[in-house]
Design an enzyme around this catalytic site. Sequence first.
Site, PDB file in Angstrom:
ATOM      1  N   ARG A   1       0.844  -1.193   0.000  1.00  0.00           N
ATOM      2  CA  ARG A   1       0.000   0.000   0.000  1.00  0.00           C
ATOM      3  C   ARG A   1       0.880   1.244   0.000  1.00  0.00           C
ATOM      4  O   ARG A   1       2.052   1.195   0.371  1.00  0.00           O
ATOM      5  CB  ARG A   1      -0.922   0.000   1.224  1.00  0.00           C
ATOM      6  CG  ARG A   1      -1.862  -1.193   1.284  1.00  0.00           C
ATOM      7  CD  ARG A   1      -2.655  -1.201   2.591  1.00  0.00           C
ATOM      8  NE  ARG A   1      -3.588  -2.321   2.650  1.00  0.00           N
ATOM      9  CZ  ARG A   1      -3.291  -3.519   3.140  1.00  0.00           C
ATOM     10  NH1 ARG A   1      -2.060  -3.752   3.616  1.00  0.00           N
ATOM     11  NH2 ARG A   1      -4.194  -4.482   3.169  1.00  0.00           N
TER      12      ARG A   1
ATOM     13  N   LYS B   1      -1.609  -2.728   7.549  1.00  0.00           N
ATOM     14  CA  LYS B   1      -3.026  -2.567   7.864  1.00  0.00           C
ATOM     15  C   LYS B   1      -3.467  -3.686   8.800  1.00  0.00           C
ATOM     16  O   LYS B   1      -3.164  -4.849   8.577  1.00  0.00           O
ATOM     17  CB  LYS B   1      -3.853  -2.598   6.577  1.00  0.00           C
ATOM     18  CG  LYS B   1      -5.310  -2.206   6.773  1.00  0.00           C
ATOM     19  CD  LYS B   1      -6.022  -2.098   5.447  1.00  0.00           C
ATOM     20  CE  LYS B   1      -7.457  -1.643   5.623  1.00  0.00           C
ATOM     21  NZ  LYS B   1      -8.172  -1.528   4.332  1.00  0.00           N
TER      22      LYS B   1
ATOM     23  N   HIS C   1      -2.993   3.304  -5.728  1.00  0.00           N
ATOM     24  CA  HIS C   1      -3.567   2.005  -5.381  1.00  0.00           C
ATOM     25  C   HIS C   1      -3.828   1.152  -6.622  1.00  0.00           C
ATOM     26  O   HIS C   1      -3.894  -0.080  -6.522  1.00  0.00           O
ATOM     27  CB  HIS C   1      -4.866   2.199  -4.599  1.00  0.00           C
ATOM     28  CG  HIS C   1      -5.128   1.121  -3.587  1.00  0.00           C
ATOM     29  ND1 HIS C   1      -4.334   0.917  -2.482  1.00  0.00           N
ATOM     30  CD2 HIS C   1      -6.092   0.164  -3.535  1.00  0.00           C
ATOM     31  CE1 HIS C   1      -4.801  -0.106  -1.780  1.00  0.00           C
ATOM     32  NE2 HIS C   1      -5.862  -0.590  -2.399  1.00  0.00           N
TER      33      HIS C   1
ATOM     34  N   ARG D   1      -1.182  -1.390  -7.016  1.00  0.00           N
ATOM     35  CA  ARG D   1      -1.379  -2.565  -6.154  1.00  0.00           C
ATOM     36  C   ARG D   1      -2.387  -3.521  -6.796  1.00  0.00           C
ATOM     37  O   ARG D   1      -2.178  -4.736  -6.815  1.00  0.00           O
ATOM     38  CB  ARG D   1      -1.864  -2.097  -4.781  1.00  0.00           C
ATOM     39  CG  ARG D   1      -2.251  -3.216  -3.808  1.00  0.00           C
ATOM     40  CD  ARG D   1      -2.565  -2.576  -2.460  1.00  0.00           C
ATOM     41  NE  ARG D   1      -3.353  -3.437  -1.572  1.00  0.00           N
ATOM     42  CZ  ARG D   1      -2.831  -4.309  -0.711  1.00  0.00           C
ATOM     43  NH1 ARG D   1      -1.527  -4.466  -0.649  1.00  0.00           N
ATOM     44  NH2 ARG D   1      -3.604  -5.016   0.082  1.00  0.00           N
TER      45      ARG D   1
ATOM     46  N   HIS E   1      -4.155  -9.478   3.006  1.00  0.00           N
ATOM     47  CA  HIS E   1      -5.592  -9.537   3.223  1.00  0.00           C
ATOM     48  C   HIS E   1      -5.913 -10.544   4.332  1.00  0.00           C
ATOM     49  O   HIS E   1      -5.395 -11.663   4.328  1.00  0.00           O
ATOM     50  CB  HIS E   1      -6.323  -9.967   1.945  1.00  0.00           C
ATOM     51  CG  HIS E   1      -6.365  -8.910   0.899  1.00  0.00           C
ATOM     52  ND1 HIS E   1      -6.612  -9.183  -0.437  1.00  0.00           N
ATOM     53  CD2 HIS E   1      -6.198  -7.566   0.975  1.00  0.00           C
ATOM     54  CE1 HIS E   1      -6.590  -8.064  -1.129  1.00  0.00           C
ATOM     55  NE2 HIS E   1      -6.345  -7.063  -0.293  1.00  0.00           N
TER      56      HIS E   1
ATOM     57  N   TYR F   1     -10.112  -9.867  -7.454  1.00  0.00           N
ATOM     58  CA  TYR F   1      -9.236  -9.741  -8.619  1.00  0.00           C
ATOM     59  C   TYR F   1      -9.515 -10.803  -9.670  1.00  0.00           C
ATOM     60  O   TYR F   1      -9.150 -10.630 -10.832  1.00  0.00           O
ATOM     61  CB  TYR F   1      -7.766  -9.790  -8.186  1.00  0.00           C
ATOM     62  CG  TYR F   1      -7.390  -8.625  -7.312  1.00  0.00           C
ATOM     63  CD1 TYR F   1      -7.269  -7.344  -7.843  1.00  0.00           C
ATOM     64  CD2 TYR F   1      -7.193  -8.788  -5.943  1.00  0.00           C
ATOM     65  CE1 TYR F   1      -6.957  -6.266  -7.036  1.00  0.00           C
ATOM     66  CE2 TYR F   1      -6.870  -7.714  -5.136  1.00  0.00           C
ATOM     67  CZ  TYR F   1      -6.756  -6.455  -5.679  1.00  0.00           C
ATOM     68  OH  TYR F   1      -6.457  -5.384  -4.876  1.00  0.00           O
TER      69      TYR F   1
END
Length: 310
Positions: free
Chosen positions: A126, A151, A257, A260, A283, A292
């Site tokens: 990120r 994150k 982003h 990414r 994630h 995706y």
Amino acid sequence: MTVLRARGYSIRTEQAYVDWVGRFLGFHHWRPADSLSGSEVTAFLAHLAVNRNVSASTQNQALNALVFLYRHVLEQETGSWEGFSRARKPKRIPVVLSRQEVAQLLGRLKGVNRLMASLLYGTGMRLMECVRLRIMDVDFSYRQIRIFHGKGGKDRMVPLPERLIADLEAHLQGVRELYEGDIADGNGEVFLPDALAVKYPNAAREWKWRYLFPSARLSVDPRSGRVRRHHVHESALQKSVKRAADELGLRKRVTCHTLRHSFATHLLEDGYDIRTVQELLGHADVSTTMIYTHVLGRGGKAVRSPVDRI
């Protein structure tokens, strides 16, 4: 603020929470927070959702700030209002660049911005994870980069692209010169999280703790008042990427982003399994990574349009 800092919240979260508490109190004509009940909280949240029409993420941030205020500062039960209208973010298919478009975009960038953008695409990290990298996070021996406290407060490892090694080493030479100049001028400290600053009191002046992408200017730490060299501001890269995309005439909404998103999609195109991509992206749930797979279908899940048969 003391409670926020004691719990290790970032300065941006601290500023956002303080701002939301101020808005909440202002909405109720600056009555003391401990005199306001759940009905006043829900009225404010309803005002944001209905009258202000704020985004889902903004609604949730305001709710989180008030939950923190009542639970951890006032030490009151939040009751049923804690789950009031917790907005769901709409699930959108991410914008992805083709490999050719990525190459063109990176080719338009120069210097540090090009290096940072290449890392975003080459590792899937990120934007703020890239901005906050420290010297010691880059492991040239094992060809990997550590994302510290990403994150959700999680650490993870991502690959160090081979083609960026020479550029990174050259970049580090310049960072080293900047560091030595700061040390000579008595401004060699860098920000450390409170727990680390206490445990390692001399670490703030050590080379390995320096930011990989330091700011060109010294600044005053808003918490301690000390003069330090912080990391670059993310807006510089954001503006450069947008400008490069505009110059190329790309008809997609391109942000940092997007790189990414492109990283994840291109890995899946290359045959990497979804769990590997999930781990690299950091994630928590594989369902987040599954978005995706929708990008890989041609024309809506690989359906061939009947107009193409005419």
